[in-house]
Motif scaffolding. Structure first.
Motif, PDB file in Angstrom:
ATOM      1  N   GLU A 262      -8.231  -2.892  -7.162  1.00 13.15           N
ATOM      2  CA  GLU A 262      -7.368  -2.208  -6.060  1.00 13.15           C
ATOM      3  C   GLU A 262      -6.566  -2.763  -6.885  1.00 13.15           C
ATOM      4  O   GLU A 262      -6.006  -3.701  -7.176  1.00 13.15           O
ATOM      5  CB  GLU A 262      -8.467  -2.348  -5.185  1.00 13.15           C
TER       6      GLU A 262
ATOM      7  N   GLU B  53      -6.223  -0.959   1.267  1.00 11.52           N
ATOM      8  CA  GLU B  53      -5.424  -2.221   2.745  1.00 11.52           C
ATOM      9  C   GLU B  53      -5.461  -1.440   3.963  1.00 11.52           C
ATOM     10  O   GLU B  53      -5.399  -2.196   5.290  1.00 11.52           O
ATOM     11  CB  GLU B  53      -4.395  -3.244   2.781  1.00 11.52           C
TER      12      GLU B  53
ATOM     13  N   ASP C 271      -3.158  -2.377  -4.271  1.00 15.94           N
ATOM     14  CA  ASP C 271      -1.980  -2.988  -3.255  1.00 15.94           C
ATOM     15  C   ASP C 271      -2.044  -4.443  -2.713  1.00 15.94           C
ATOM     16  O   ASP C 271      -3.001  -5.024  -2.885  1.00 15.94           O
ATOM     17  CB  ASP C 271      -2.403  -1.691  -2.329  1.00 15.94           C
TER      18      ASP C 271
ATOM     19  N   GLU D  33       2.643   1.447  -4.835  1.00 17.55           N
ATOM     20  CA  GLU D  33       1.976   0.789  -6.266  1.00 17.55           C
ATOM     21  C   GLU D  33       2.185   1.411  -7.530  1.00 17.55           C
ATOM     22  O   GLU D  33       1.646   0.539  -8.249  1.00 17.55           O
ATOM     23  CB  GLU D  33       0.279   0.598  -5.884  1.00 17.55           C
TER      24      GLU D  33
ATOM     25  N   SER E  78       1.528  -1.067  -0.199  1.00 18.45           N
ATOM     26  CA  SER E  78      -0.162  -0.161   0.065  1.00 18.45           C
ATOM     27  C   SER E  78       1.055   1.130   0.042  1.00 18.45           C
ATOM     28  O   SER E  78       1.563   1.320   0.382  1.00 18.45           O
ATOM     29  CB  SER E  78      -0.926  -0.341   1.335  1.00 18.45           C
TER      30      SER E  78
ATOM     31  N   ARG F 294      -3.890   1.509  -2.508  1.00 15.55           N
ATOM     32  CA  ARG F 294      -3.924   2.028  -0.487  1.00 15.55           C
ATOM     33  C   ARG F 294      -6.019   1.483  -0.264  1.00 15.55           C
ATOM     34  O   ARG F 294      -6.390   2.939   0.045  1.00 15.55           O
ATOM     35  CB  ARG F 294      -3.716   3.192  -0.125  1.00 15.55           C
TER      36      ARG F 294
END
Length: 402
Positions: free
Chosen positions: A80, A139, A82, A39, A36, A137
Motif C-alpha cells: 500500500e 486508508e 498512502d 500517491e 490517499s 487508497r
C-alpha cells in the motif's frame, strides 16, 4: 532459513543482501509521505527501486502492477502506498517533511520490503514470476484494492494468489501471525438522520424533538448486537458522532448520528444492517419523528486461504520468525477485495517493543521490521508458488491418466 541445497537458498540470500537498500528506501518514503489519492510521487519512487523490464501496468489512478521474472502464471504481492492525515511526533531525522501527513500505518515498511523481494526474484529467479502490486487508497474510499480487483488486471496477468503483510503492534517483534480463515471484519459506515418538528425550547409540546428521538435510537441500537446476533460470532456496532441544533433555546428539526458496523461473517453484516434500519425507524416513530439510514459500504470480510496459511507456516519458522497463535481482529483492510477473487494470505508482522499503536503520531516500527515483513512476504510468495506447482502437476497427471 533454506539450506544451501535448497533452490530457494539463493533467493533468501539475495533478499538479505538487498535489505540495506530497502531500509534506505523506507526512510525516503517516510520523509515524503503522500496522502490517499495523491500517491504518484510514492509510486514513482518505488518504481525506480523495482525491476521494470517485464512491464508496468498503471491502474487505479496512481497505482501500478509490475511484472517481475518473465511471462507466465504469477503470484501477486501487495504494497500500500498512502499515508495518513496525522502530524508526526517521532523526532527521527527522517520524519515526515509534509506537515499533517505521516506514514503512521507502516505502509512505508511494506513497500520497502516488497522492493527487496521483487529485486531478489529478478536477480536470482523465483519459482514463478511475481506481480508487485503498488496499491493506492487503502486508508480511504473509494478503495484502491477494489478498483484494482475489478479492473481485472490480475486475471490478465495470470495471478494465482495474492500475498500481503501488515505490521501489527499487538504482536511482539519477531513474530508473525499466519492465521487461516477470517482474520479481519467487514467495515461499513452509517448515517442516521432523524427528522422532527423544531420550535421554541420553552414549548416542547409543540415540537417533535429529534434530539430525544435520536437518543432513543442510540440506546435501542445497543441491544442490536447483544440480543440480535450469535455471541460466538463477533459483531461491533459503534455510534461515534452526534450532532443537532445550534442554540440552547431552540429545538432543532434534525438530529444526526454516525457510526460503524463491523462483522466477521457476511451473513451478520447483512442482517445487522437490515435490523439497524428497522430499529432506527421504529425508535424514532415512538417520539413522533422519522429516521432515515444511509450506508457507505466498505471492505468485505478478509478471509485467508487455509492451504496458503498451512504452506507458509513452516517457511516462516525456517526464516527465523516465530509464528504466533492465531490473530483475528475487528479491524478491516481492503486487501479483502483480493481475497474475494483469488486465494490470498494476509500476514501480520509484530512490531511491539516501545512503539505506539497504528495511526498514532508516535507509531514508528524499527527498521528491523523491514526485514521481518520482507521475510513474511517471501514465505507467502514461496508457499503460493509451491501450491501452484502442485496444482499444475496434478492437472498434468490427470490429463495423462496418472
Amino acid at each position: 532459513m533454506s539450506t544451501a541445497s535448497d533452490p530457494g537458498a539463493l533467493l533468501w540470500a539475495e533478499l538479505e543482501r538487498r535489505l540495506p537498500d530497502a531500509v534506505a528506501l523506507r526512510h525516503r518514503l517516510h520523509a515524503r509521505p503522500c496522502p490517499s489519492g495523491d500517491e504518484a510521487e510514492t509510486r514513482d519512487e518505488v518504481l525506480a527501486a523495482l525491476p521494470v523490464r517485464h512491464g508496468v501496468t498503471k491502474v487505479a489512478g496512481t497505482g501500478a502492477v509490475v511484472r517481475v521474472g518473465g511471462p507466465g502464471p504469477a503470484v501477486a504481492v501487495r504494497g500500500e502506498m498512502d499515508a495518513l492525515d496525522v502530524t508526526e511526533e517521532t523526532g527521527v531525522p527522517w520524519a515526515s517533511r509534509r506537515p499533517g501527513v505521516m506514514h503512521a500505518c507502516g505502509h512505508d515498511v511494506h513497500l520497502a520490503a516488497l522492493t527487496a523481494l521483487a529485486g531478489a526474484v529478478d536477480r536470482v529467479g523465483g519459482p514463478v514470476p511475481l506481480l508487485a502490486v503498488l496499491q493506492p487508497r487503502e486508508e480511504t474510499y473509494p478503495s484502491g484494492a477494489r478498483e484494482i480487483a475489478e479492473d481485472g488486471v490480475l486475471e490478465r496477468e495470470g495471478c494465482q494468489a495474492v500475498i500481503g503483510a501488515h505490521v501489527q503492534p499487538l504482536l511482539p517483534a519477531g513474530t508473525v501471525a499466519c492465521t487461516p480463515g477470517v482474520v479481519n471484519a467487514s467495515s461499513d459506515e452509517f448515517t442516521i438522520t432523524v427528522r422532527g418538528q423544531g420550535g421554541h425550547a420553552a414549548y416542547p409540546h409543540l415540537t417533535r424533538d429529534p434530539v430525544v428521538a435520536l437518543s432513543h435510537v442510540v440506546v435501542a441500537l445497543q441491544t442490536l448486537v447483544s440480543r440480535g446476533t450469535d455471541p460466538m460470532s463477533a459483531v461491533v456496532l459503534s455510534v461515534t458522532t452526534l450532532s443537532a441544533g445550534s442554540a440552547a433555546n431552540v429545538v432543532p428539526g434534525i438530529a444526526v448520528a454516525r457510526g460503524t458496523v463491523r462483522a466477521m461473517r457476511t451473513a451478520d453484516r447483512e442482517a445487522v444492517q437490515a435490523r439497524l434500519v428497522e430499529v432506527a425507524s421504529l425508535a424514532a416513530r415512538t417520539q413522533g419523528c422519522t429516521a432515515g439510514v444511509e450506508f457507505v459500504h466498505g471492505e468485505p470480510v478478509l478471509e485467508n486461504d487455509a492451504s496458503l496459511a498451512a504452506a507458509a507456516t513452516p517457511l516462516l519458522g525456517e526464516s527465523g520468525l516465530r509464528v504466533s497463535p492465531d490473530l483475528r481482529s475487528a479491524g478491516s483492510d481492503d486487501f479483502s477485495y483480493f481475497s474475494q477473487r483469488h486465494p490470498s494470505l494476509m500476514l501480520f508482522v509484530g512490531t511491539h517493543g516501545g512503539t505506539a499503536q497504528l495511526h498514532s503520531p508516535a507509531y514508528l516500527p524499527s527498521d528491523d521490521r523491514v526485514r521481518d515483513v520482507a521475510y513474511a512476504l517471501t514465505a507467502g510468495y514461496l508457499a503460493a508458488a509451491e501450491l501452484h506447482r502442485q496444482r499444475t502437476d496434478h492437472e498434468q497427471g490427470a490429463r495423462h491418466g496418472h
